[in-house]
Motif scaffolding. Structure first.
Motif, PDB file in Angstrom:
ATOM      1  N   MET A  95      95.843 -21.250  21.870  1.00  0.00           N
ATOM      2  CA  MET A  95      95.211 -21.951  20.749  1.00  0.00           C
ATOM      3  C   MET A  95      94.620 -23.283  21.217  1.00  0.00           C
ATOM      4  N   ARG A  96      95.300 -23.946  22.119  1.00  0.00           N
ATOM      5  CA  ARG A  96      94.763 -25.214  22.638  1.00  0.00           C
ATOM      6  C   ARG A  96      93.489 -24.980  23.443  1.00  0.00           C
ATOM      7  N   LEU A  99      91.320 -22.533  22.876  1.00  0.00           N
ATOM      8  CA  LEU A  99      90.273 -22.279  21.885  1.00  0.00           C
ATOM      9  C   LEU A  99      89.759 -23.590  21.299  1.00  0.00           C
ATOM     10  N   ASP A 100      90.678 -24.498  20.987  1.00  0.00           N
ATOM     11  CA  ASP A 100      90.275 -25.790  20.426  1.00  0.00           C
ATOM     12  C   ASP A 100      89.469 -26.602  21.438  1.00  0.00           C
ATOM     13  N   ASP A 123      85.971 -25.546  21.488  1.00  0.00           N
ATOM     14  CA  ASP A 123      85.320 -25.520  20.164  1.00  0.00           C
ATOM     15  C   ASP A 123      85.153 -24.113  19.609  1.00  0.00           C
ATOM     16  N   ASP A 142      86.416 -21.923  16.829  1.00  0.00           N
ATOM     17  CA  ASP A 142      87.146 -21.953  15.566  1.00  0.00           C
ATOM     18  C   ASP A 142      87.457 -20.514  15.149  1.00  0.00           C
ATOM     19  N   ARG A 154      95.299 -19.671  11.422  1.00  0.00           N
ATOM     20  CA  ARG A 154      94.033 -20.403  11.525  1.00  0.00           C
ATOM     21  C   ARG A 154      92.889 -19.620  10.873  1.00  0.00           C
TER      22      ARG A 154
END
Length: 275
Positions: free
Chosen positions: A142-143, A145-146, A149, A151, A177
């Motif tokens: 998840m980090r 993906l963040d 950018d 989403d 999410r």
């Protein structure tokens, strides 16, 4: 998608927080690592984690146990660590030997020290977006993906694999999410056609180069959470590269972020003891 760069950033911040904890308390955050037996790969992984701890200003308390350790003995050891106020996080290196009930051992870890995110409490917290520790590999995903950018909201994510510490928690974190999540596994029929509908693919099946390039939808984001003999992941990287908009390499993708998150959550657990 470079996990190495992201991990370095997380570790830098974690080291600063660990130093602040030491300034406030006179002691360093402490991660206890428990290893049953002497499997070469597990020994290497634990050594790597302990080395990273040292670089981040975290004390590593290692508990080696013999191969013949019983479930009852392992559970007792973990409960002792859970009750030890000088230990802030506990990592049981897995897999454990076949004769041990791994789930019973995991559940002996106190929730507030489950910095690897392997207990049922942590899984429920991930599923319900409550306070708790994420499973380190899914949390690292998840980090990533963040950081790039991506989403997940409104996107179709296909997770290939349903292990309790990787596939299932990854699915829960993506669902939390607002992704639409499909979980596939060894009994899924016509897997390639399902993968071709995915905006985000998480490969966590544990089979070398299992996911082929022509399975991918053009522009898909591909997260390879596998690591197999020969330094290859679960995705045929060279085949996937022309199809994917973003892809994690193996090594250098998900792996470094997993360890970085373990360190970060250990320091978070230490600060939680201050009230």
């Amino acid at each position: 998608m470079s996990g190495t760069e992201l991990a370095a950033e997380i570790v830098r911040t974690t080291a600063d927080r660990a130093a602040e904890f030491e300034r406030r308390t006179g002691t360093k955050p402490c991660l206890a690592t428990v290893l049953v037996g002497d499997d070469p790969a597990s020994v290497t992984y634990v050594k790597m984690k302990r080395n990273r701890c040292a670089k981040a200003g975290i004390t590593s308390h290692h508990v080696p146990l013999p191969e013949e350790t019983t479930t009852e003995q392992l559970v007792a050891t973990i409960r002792e660590l859970s009750a030890d106020p000088t230990v802030h996080g506990i990592l049981l290196q897995h897999p454990v030997p076949a004769h041990i009930d791994e789930r019973a051992a995991f559940e002996a870890i106190a929730a507030e020290k489950d910095v690897d995110g392997v207990t049922m409490h942590s899984f429920a917290a991930m599923a319900f977006k409550e306070k708790g520790f994420a499973s380190c590999t899914p949390g690292g995903i998840m980090r990533l993906l963040d950081a790039y950018d991506v989403d997940p909201s409104g996107k179709h994510a296909v997770v290939i694999g349903r292990s309790p510490i990787l596939g299932k928690p990854a699915a829960m974190l993506l669902l939390a999410r607002d992704a639409t999540v499909t979980v596939c596994h060894s009994r899924t029929k016509d897997l390639p056609s399902i993968v071709r509908t995915a905006d985000i693919v998480v490969a966590a099946v544990g089979r070398a180069e299992f996911v082929r390039g022509d399975w991918l939808k053009p522009g898909a984001v591909v997260i390879d959470a596998g690591y197999n003999e020969g330094n290859v992941g679960d995705v045929a990287f060279d085949e996937a590269l022309p199809h994917a908009s973003l892809i994690t390499p193996v090594p250098g993708g998900v792996g470094p972020t997993t360890i970085a998150l373990l360190l970060e959550q250990t320091v978070t657990a230490a600060f939680a003891t201050l009230g």
